[in-house]
Design a protein around this motif. Sequence first.
Motif, PDB file in Angstrom:
ATOM      1  N   GLY A 122       0.787  -1.222   0.000  1.00 56.44           N
ATOM      2  CA  GLY A 122       0.000   0.000   0.000  1.00 56.44           C
ATOM      3  C   GLY A 122       0.821   1.273   0.000  1.00 56.44           C
TER       4      GLY A 122
ATOM      5  N   LYS B  58      -3.345   4.453  -5.192  1.00 59.88           N
ATOM      6  CA  LYS B  58      -3.878   3.556  -4.162  1.00 59.88           C
ATOM      7  C   LYS B  58      -4.797   2.467  -4.698  1.00 59.88           C
TER       8      LYS B  58
ATOM      9  N   ASN C  84      -3.413  -1.136  -4.814  1.00 53.99           N
ATOM     10  CA  ASN C  84      -3.453  -1.919  -3.581  1.00 53.99           C
ATOM     11  C   ASN C  84      -4.858  -2.426  -3.291  1.00 53.99           C
ATOM     12  N   GLU C  85      -5.883  -1.629  -3.624  1.00 53.53           N
ATOM     13  CA  GLU C  85      -7.267  -2.059  -3.404  1.00 53.53           C
ATOM     14  C   GLU C  85      -7.621  -3.260  -4.271  1.00 53.53           C
TER      15      GLU C  85
ATOM     16  N   SER D 299      -5.922  -6.046  -2.160  1.00 53.69           N
ATOM     17  CA  SER D 299      -6.436  -6.299  -0.822  1.00 53.69           C
ATOM     18  C   SER D 299      -7.521  -5.295  -0.456  1.00 53.69           C
ATOM     19  N   SER D 300      -8.765  -5.739  -0.512  1.00 52.15           N
ATOM     20  CA  SER D 300      -9.908  -4.910  -0.107  1.00 52.15           C
ATOM     21  C   SER D 300     -11.118  -5.831  -0.010  1.00 52.15           C
ATOM     22  N   GLN D 301     -12.283  -5.259   0.224  1.00 50.23           N
ATOM     23  CA  GLN D 301     -13.484  -6.093   0.307  1.00 50.23           C
ATOM     24  C   GLN D 301     -14.030  -6.488  -1.067  1.00 50.23           C
TER      25      GLN D 301
ATOM     26  N   ASP E 192     -11.612  -7.329  -3.786  1.00 55.50           N
ATOM     27  CA  ASP E 192     -10.312  -7.460  -4.446  1.00 55.50           C
ATOM     28  C   ASP E 192     -10.306  -8.645  -5.403  1.00 55.50           C
TER      29      ASP E 192
ATOM     30  N   ALA F 213      -9.342   6.046  -6.358  1.00 53.58           N
ATOM     31  CA  ALA F 213      -9.907   4.971  -5.546  1.00 53.58           C
ATOM     32  C   ALA F 213     -10.728   4.042  -6.432  1.00 53.58           C
TER      33      ALA F 213
ATOM     34  N   GLN G  55     -12.795   0.451   5.297  1.00 58.92           N
ATOM     35  CA  GLN G  55     -12.518   0.226   3.881  1.00 58.92           C
ATOM     36  C   GLN G  55     -13.757  -0.392   3.233  1.00 58.92           C
ATOM     37  N   THR G  56     -14.484   0.408   2.483  1.00 60.08           N
ATOM     38  CA  THR G  56     -15.789  -0.007   1.979  1.00 60.08           C
ATOM     39  C   THR G  56     -15.745  -0.319   0.487  1.00 60.08           C
TER      40      THR G  56
END
Length: 410
Positions: A143, A148, A151-152, A155-157, A159, A195, A366-367
């Motif tokens: 990250g 950014k 990275n999302e 690794s995110s909700q 991904d 984002a 992190q939505t």
Amino acid sequence: MNKNKILNDPVYGFVTIHSDLVFDIIEHPYFQRLRRIKQLGLTDLVYPGALHTRFHHAIGAMHLMRNTLDNLRSKGHFLWDQEMEAAQIAILLHDIGHGPFSHALEFSLLKGIPHEKLSLQIMEELNRHFKGKLDLAIQIFTGRYPRKFFNELVSSQLDIDRLDYLKRDSFFTGVSEGTIGADRIIKMLEVHEDALVVEEKGIYSIENFLSARRLMYWQVYLHKATVSAEKMLISVIKRARDLVRSGHEVFASPALKLFLEEEVTLSRFKEEPHFLEAFCQLDDYDIWGGIKIWSRHEDAILSRLSNMLLHRKLFKVILSNEEAEQEDLDRLKERIMEAFSISEEEVGYFLVYGSMSNSAYLAGGQTINVLTKSGDVMDVAAASDLPNIKAMSKIVRKYYICWPKSVPFD
């Protein structure tokens, strides 16, 4: 030249490897080890088709990352070729720190060492091997890269990791309720103010994705027989470890023996390179090879547990919405002690209890954000016509008790 090598994936069909560096990473022994680690651990004891490996998943995630970045390029976003390559490497290596039966190992031999930390250490080791060519991939993974959204994607909700494992695990287990429209979701992804967002017309695909994830957790990942098998495996490894550390002779491969003998911390991984090297040799075969030999060990507890796991004589499991009463646990302990002629200190190998939780979507923090047609960005859970997503934001907790079926409890 290794460019444009093609693999045939059972889920996506032909997968093209576009980069020489990516191909060379795949060929490295650290990555090839993932062929010998099943993606879903002991889940094939419940769903016989769940024999796919972490190698499959990593290749599939790399493929979806490439498709996603191509889609973003088609929408007018400028992406350097180096960024495209680095993002594929980051997702390719995101799970390389998993050990065999990862959660069982984390609870028994690698306490307090999350696989993400080991993934980073292995990536850094590979970066030294490839003379700094993974610098950008490591920045994306951690990250630290200024853009950014890369990275999302890792690794995110929402991904690429989740898009692949849900689709792949659904395919191999045969649990059709877990099927997601990964291609549709990828087409709906957009970048807004650096984002990751989802176009408004893709909101129902996200609802399906979250619903599928919730169902897969209860039907596959937290299936009670899978939980039982994993708790048994933890008990087996703990017993082998306890015997070794008290001076008993226990067969194990050199890599496994090191972790049975030594208490390993994250700092030791960093300061003593032989631990990382040994870890990168561990795979499912080390564990199963040990268990087959341990089934004939002179220690009654180790041999009994090993035989039970080998022959799928799994612990009985009770799931409840409420924590077990202490007096019930005490009564069960006494019956286990009597049935197996063991001490109170040894009961923990045969009686395991605790809790597990599942939430398809964690609102806040992190939505998953939706880009509306008017240009506004909103949390997907705040969409007024999607009450299901709000319901799936609730954390569901269940309590479990596992013990041998031969011991009655009423």
